[in-house]
Design an enzyme around this catalytic site. Structure first.
Site, mmCIF file in Angstrom:
data_model
loop_
_atom_site.group_PDB
_atom_site.id
_atom_site.type_symbol
_atom_site.label_atom_id
_atom_site.label_comp_id
_atom_site.label_asym_id
_atom_site.label_seq_id
_atom_site.Cartn_x
_atom_site.Cartn_y
_atom_site.Cartn_z
ATOM 1 N N GLU A 15 -1.601 -2.411 5.156
ATOM 2 C CA GLU A 15 -0.833 -2.945 6.282
ATOM 3 C C GLU A 15 -0.891 -1.963 7.448
ATOM 4 O O GLU A 15 -0.905 -2.355 8.604
ATOM 5 C CB GLU A 15 0.629 -3.171 5.887
ATOM 6 N N ASP A 18 0.814 -1.200 0.000
ATOM 7 C CA ASP A 18 0.000 0.000 0.000
ATOM 8 C C ASP A 18 0.854 1.258 0.000
ATOM 9 O O ASP A 18 1.938 1.304 0.546
ATOM 10 C CB ASP A 18 -0.965 0.023 1.184
#
Length: 187
Positions: free
Chosen positions: A94, A28
Site C-alpha cells: 500500500e 504489508d
C-alpha cells in the site's frame, strides 16, 4: 490465490445470487523498528533497499489484516444466507513497492485479482483515529492514490556576500515544500 508477490485473494462463493462485492485491506509490513516493550512486538528483520531493517505492521496494517480476517470468518459462518459472492483482497505494498519492483493494487489488478468474479463494489477497510466503535464510509475513493513525484532543484553557487548572483537550492526547496503542503490543507 497469491497476487503481486505476497498479496492474497480469497473468494467466498455463496449459494444465492450472482452479485459480488470486495473487501480490501492492506497487509504489508514496513521497514520500521517496533519500539515498544510488549511481548508481541515485531522482532522481524528484512532487507529493504539493500539495508538490513526492522519490519513491523505499522500504520494499522496489523489491524487491517485482523479486520478482514474477522470479516471473512463471520461471513463464512453466514454463507448460506449471503446474497452473492465476497472477494477478500489482502493487498501488499500500500505504501508503494520498493524501488524497481512492481506491486500493490495496480499489480494485483494486472494479475487478475478482480477478474473472476469481478466485484461490483469494493470496501476498503482502514483504521482511523476517531471515535471508538464508529464505522464510517464514503462513496468513491478515500485515502487512496498516493503518488510519488520527483522534483529536481538546481542551484547556482555564489559568494555569501552576493546572494543575488546565485540560486540557493535550499531556499527554493523550502518554498516548494511549504507551497505543496498548502494543497491538501487549502484545496
Amino acid at each position: 490465490m497469491l497476487k503481486s508477490g505476497t498479496g492474497v485473494v480469497g473468494t467466498l462463493r455463496a449459494g444465492k445470487g450472482l452479485r459480488s462485492i470486495g473487501l480490501r485491506a492492506d497487509m504489508d509490513a514496513l521497514p520500521v523498528v517496533e519500539e515498544v516493550d510488549l511481548p508481541f512486538k515485531s522482532v522481524a528483520r528484512a532487507t529493504f533497499n539493500g539495508q538490513d531493517v526492522g519490519v513491523m505492521h505499522a500504520c494499522g496494517h496489523d489491524a487491517h489484516t485482523a479486520m478482514l480476517l474477522g470479516a471473512a470468518e463471520v461471513l463464512a459462518k453466514q454463507k448460506a444466507d449471503l446474497p452473492g459472492t465476497v472477494v477478500f483482497i489482502f493487498q501488499p505494498a500500500e505504501e508503494n513497492p520498493p524501488p524497481g519492483e512492481k506491486g500493490g493494487a495496480p499489480q494485483m489488478v494486472v494479475e487478475g485479482a478482480l477478474a473472476n468474479p469481478k466485484p461490483e463494489a469494493i470496501f476498503g477497510l482502514h483504521v482511523w483515529p476517531d471515535s471508538a466503535g464508529r464505522i464510517t464510509y464514503r462513496p468513491r475513493g478515500a485515502m487512496s492514490a498516493s503518488d510519488a513525484i520527483d522534483i529536481v532543484v538546481r542551484g547556482r553557487q555564489t559568494h555569501g556576500a552576493q546572494p543575488w548572483r546565485g540560486v540557493d537550492p535550499i531556499v527554493v526547496s523550502a518554498q516548494i515544500i511549504a507551497a505543496l503542503q498548502t494543497i491538501p490543507s487549502r484545496q
